[in-house]
Design a protein around this motif. Structure first.
Motif, PDB file in Angstrom:
ATOM      1  N   TYR A  83       0.845  -1.200   0.000  1.00 13.11           N
ATOM      2  CA  TYR A  83       0.000   0.000   0.000  1.00 13.11           C
ATOM      3  C   TYR A  83       0.884   1.254   0.000  1.00 13.11           C
ATOM      4  N   LYS A  84       0.334   2.303  -0.598  1.00 15.05           N
ATOM      5  CA  LYS A  84       1.079   3.560  -0.744  1.00 15.05           C
ATOM      6  C   LYS A  84       1.071   4.354   0.543  1.00 15.05           C
TER       7      LYS A  84
ATOM      8  N   GLU B  14      -6.329  -4.040  -5.217  1.00 14.51           N
ATOM      9  CA  GLU B  14      -5.837  -2.688  -5.507  1.00 14.51           C
ATOM     10  C   GLU B  14      -6.976  -1.683  -5.350  1.00 14.51           C
ATOM     11  N   GLY B  15      -6.612  -0.495  -4.828  1.00 13.90           N
ATOM     12  CA  GLY B  15      -7.615   0.545  -4.586  1.00 13.90           C
ATOM     13  C   GLY B  15      -7.724   0.850  -3.100  1.00 13.90           C
ATOM     14  N   GLU B  16      -8.863   1.349  -2.710  1.00 13.50           N
ATOM     15  CA  GLU B  16      -9.060   1.721  -1.312  1.00 13.50           C
ATOM     16  C   GLU B  16      -9.590   0.540  -0.513  1.00 13.50           C
ATOM     17  N   PHE B  17      -9.079   0.410   0.693  1.00 11.68           N
ATOM     18  CA  PHE B  17      -9.571  -0.617   1.610  1.00 11.68           C
ATOM     19  C   PHE B  17      -9.795   0.022   2.975  1.00 11.68           C
TER      20      PHE B  17
ATOM     21  N   VAL C 286       2.023   6.291   7.380  1.00  9.21           N
ATOM     22  CA  VAL C 286       0.832   7.011   7.848  1.00  9.21           C
ATOM     23  C   VAL C 286       0.844   8.415   7.247  1.00  9.21           C
ATOM     24  N   GLU C 287      -0.186   8.725   6.495  1.00  9.08           N
ATOM     25  CA  GLU C 287      -0.253  10.040   5.837  1.00  9.08           C
ATOM     26  C   GLU C 287      -1.033  11.052   6.666  1.00  9.08           C
ATOM     27  N   THR C 288      -2.180  10.668   7.185  1.00 12.93           N
ATOM     28  CA  THR C 288      -2.981  11.586   7.994  1.00 12.93           C
ATOM     29  C   THR C 288      -3.591  10.829   9.165  1.00 12.93           C
ATOM     30  N   VAL C 289      -3.706  11.546  10.282  1.00 14.34           N
ATOM     31  CA  VAL C 289      -4.414  11.044  11.456  1.00 14.34           C
ATOM     32  C   VAL C 289      -5.346  12.165  11.921  1.00 14.34           C
TER      33      VAL C 289
ATOM     34  N   ASP D 260      -4.436   2.880   0.837  1.00 15.52           N
ATOM     35  CA  ASP D 260      -4.376   3.064  -0.617  1.00 15.52           C
ATOM     36  C   ASP D 260      -3.513   1.925  -1.161  1.00 15.52           C
ATOM     37  N   VAL D 261      -4.175   0.785  -1.507  1.00 15.61           N
ATOM     38  CA  VAL D 261      -3.480  -0.441  -1.881  1.00 15.61           C
ATOM     39  C   VAL D 261      -2.997  -0.338  -3.322  1.00 15.61           C
ATOM     40  N   THR D 262      -1.710  -0.608  -3.516  1.00  7.98           N
ATOM     41  CA  THR D 262      -1.118  -0.558  -4.861  1.00  7.98           C
ATOM     42  C   THR D 262      -0.825  -1.947  -5.419  1.00  7.98           C
ATOM     43  N   LYS D 263      -0.849  -2.993  -4.555  1.00  8.02           N
ATOM     44  CA  LYS D 263      -0.617  -4.372  -5.008  1.00  8.02           C
ATOM     45  C   LYS D 263      -1.496  -5.299  -4.178  1.00  8.02           C
ATOM     46  N   SER D 264      -2.251  -6.108  -4.847  1.00  8.66           N
ATOM     47  CA  SER D 264      -3.156  -7.018  -4.148  1.00  8.66           C
ATOM     48  C   SER D 264      -2.363  -8.023  -3.324  1.00  8.66           C
TER      49      SER D 264
END
Length: 608
Positions: free
Chosen positions: A44-45, A109-112, A569-572, A71-75
């Motif tokens: 994940y990104k 891939e995508g949002e989880f 972690v991008e945002t909390v 934000d998953v970039t690889k399953s």
């Protein structure tokens, strides 16, 4: 009959679908199942965390859960960490495995999204809400439906047991939605009040690293209150350094002006010191002059008495000589020259005293004149004085400066108006001194001539001549005596008037002494002010940089709230809300279960 329907369905399937699809279907399902559990590591990104917390109406923590977004970039399999009591998949129906504080799940891939419920976990902030109704602190459950004057106090402070980075770097926004039908005359200091539909939105802001102290008051009717909402977000805005050149330029101008004022006060202090020295010399000379005038005034009585005796003697002699010469007794006549000599000597001594007095007076007057002339003649306008008051200088020091300036200006103005009178006194003393010397000489000459006349006079032959001379002498001396009386009256009046002048000079000395002390203190104050303002531009820049450093949190790197092991972690964010204080409503909910038929069901129904 039922068996017949089943046979019909199977025959239909054979007719509709090719055999390879029917044989491949179970394999395809098995393939999907295998992919979901084959242990392939996913990637994940970045990750986001949103912490939802529910507080009691007074601020005590009651429940908390976290919504995690990836934000998953690889399953594949994703690993996360957190002390969750339970977890829930919010994206699909696949299972999430949890072992101790390790959470694993399969993600495409995508949002989880998944939710983690937490227990016994504290927020980074302590929140305390108190309610006061009509001046009495009241529990929230006792406020419902009440009327009166309500005050709500909200305090936020750091929770020392939790991560301090959130408290130091996060901005709190505390908001309340108030119904105008319930809340009137709302007062909320330092809050933003906005319209939200028919309601009033009250919003407070608490800066990072600061404790919050918020208060709201209002008149309430049939009290109810929706929950207080608190959101905490990173204060990530970057603050640019403001252009303070114009302000610092003005500060430099002020510093230069203060330095000039300090220089002027130094000159004023020097001039006042010179004035004080001169006035002290004047006081000494004036006191000597006053004492001399007092002595002359006291001697005037003796002079007048002596002159009266001479006048009476001459008058008696004149009357005696006008009678029968046989009855004339000339023994008193021989005493007249000695009396005239003594009077002349007394006047001569008085003249000498006046001469000394005149010399001291002139010296003191010149010293005073030099001191006053040396005083600075600077003109300070009201605008300059007001600017000095506005500069932040010590008001007591500025008051002394203004008072000193006005006093010095008044002294110089008054002296310039009356100095001609002081210089006139010198001429008067010269005239009085000359008159005394002239009278002393006249008396001595008169005594000498009278003595010579008595030695050479033939009483028989010169009696007539003596009678004429004594008569003329008596007449002239009467005029002299009248002039002497006028002179002594003038001296007495001068001594009396000068006593007041001498007292005024003494008061002037006291004033200049206090003025000198005050200007000295003033100079110390202006020197201190000059030192304080000299580096003011640099101090302003330093203060601005310090404030920017305090509130600029743009360099903050987010960290996970739930576990230090979590990465990327991008945002909390925190979404916190207190329980509402509202009346319970009985609601009837009709739950309709709608069963969605699948393909096989519809197909069976088609043939039933």
């Amino acid at each position: 009959m039922r068996r017949k329907h089943i046979i019909v369905v199977l025959l239909t399937l054979v007719l509709i679908f090719p055999p390879f699809l029917l044989s491949a279907a179970p394999n395809e399902e098995e393939k999907v199942t295998d992919n979901s559990g084959d242990g392939t590591n996913g990637e994940y990104k970045n990750k986001d965390e949103v912490i939802y917390a529910t507080l009691s109406a007074t601020g005590d923590e009651k429940a908390m859960y976290v919504v995690n977004r990836f934000d998953v970039t690889k399953s594949g399999e994703i690993i996360d960490h957190g002390p969750y009591e339970s977890v829930k998949n919010l994206t699909n129906l696949s299972e999430i495995e949890q072992t101790d504080q390790k959470v694993s799940f399969q993600a495409e891939e995508g949002e989880f999204f998944y939710q983690g419920n937490m227990d016994n976990q504290s927020l980074p902030w302590e929140v305390d809400v108190t309610y006061t109704l009509n001046g009495q602190k009241t529990d929230p459950e006792n406020l419902l439906g009440k009327d009166g004057k309500l005050q709500i106090d909200i305090a936020t402070s750091p929770n020392e047991s939790e991560q301090n980075s959130f408290y130091q770097n996060y901005l709190l926004q505390v908001s309340m939605t108030l119904d105008p039908a319930i809340f009137n005359n709302i007062e909320a200091t330092e809050a933003t009040i906005a319209n939200a539909g028919k309601n009033k939105q009250i919003t407070y802001t608490v800066m990072p690293g600061k404790e919050g102290d918020m208060s709201l008051s209002a008149d309430v009717t049939d009290f109810e209150l929706n929950g207080i909402e608190i959101s905490a977000v990173p204060s990530s805005m970057s603050i640019e350094t403001p252009d303070v050149d114009e302000m610092t330029g003005e500060m430099e101008t002020l510093a230069d002006a203060v330095a000039e004022i300090n220089s002027g006060v130094a000159e004023l202090e020097e001039g006042i010191a010179t004035l004080d020295t001169g006035v002290n010399d004047l006081v000494n000379g004036s006191q000597q002059y006053n004492n001399g005038m007092a002595e002359i005034s006291q001697s005037s009585t003796e002079i007048i008495n002596a002159s009266t005796s001479i006048k009476d003697a001459l008058s008696l002699m004149n009357q005696s000589l006008q009678g029968d010469s046989g009855d004339i007794d000339l023994t008193q006549l021989t005493q007249l020259p000695d009396g005239l000599v003594q009077m002349g000597n007394g006047l001569s001594e008085t003249a000498t005293g006046l001469s000394t007095l005149q010399e001291n007076y002139v010296n003191a007057l010149n010293t005073l004149n030099e001191a006053v002339e040396a005083m600075p003649s600077h003109e300070i306008t009201e605008e300059q004085i007001n600017a000095l008051y506005s500069s932040g200088a010590n008001s007591d020091v500025v008051d002394k400066l203004v008072e000193t300036y006005k006093s010095a200006k008044a002294i110089k103005t008054t002296y310039n108006q009356v100095k001609e009178v002081f210089f006139t006194v010198e001429g008067t003393l010269n005239q009085v001194n000359g008159s005394l010397n002239e009278m002393s000489g006249s008396l001595n000459t008169m005594a000498t001539n009278l003595s010579d006349s008595l030695d050479t006079m033939d009483v028989t032959d010169s009696l007539g001549q003596l009678q004429e001379g004594i008569a003329g002498l008596s007449t002239n001396y009467q005029e002299f005596h009248n002039g002497l009386v006028s002179y002594t009256n003038g001296v007495s009046q001068l001594a009396e008037n000068y006593s007041g002048i001498n007292s005024g000079i003494a008061e002037l000395s006291s004033g200049t002494g206090a003025l000198s002390t005050g200007v000295g203190e003033l100079h110390g104050g202006t020197a201190e002010l000059a030192d304080a303002t000299d580096n003011m531009p640099d101090e302003i820049r330093a203060e601005v940089d310090e404030m920017i450093e305090e509130y600029d949190k743009s360099d903050f790197d987010p960290v996970s709230f739930v576990s230090k092991k979590n990465e990327k972690v991008e945002t909390v964010q925190f979404v916190i809300k207190t329980e509402s204080i509202v009346k319970e409503e009985v609601e009837t909910e009709e739950i309709e279960e709608e069963q969605e038929d699948g393909f096989w069901s519809r197909l069976v129904e088609l043939f039933s």
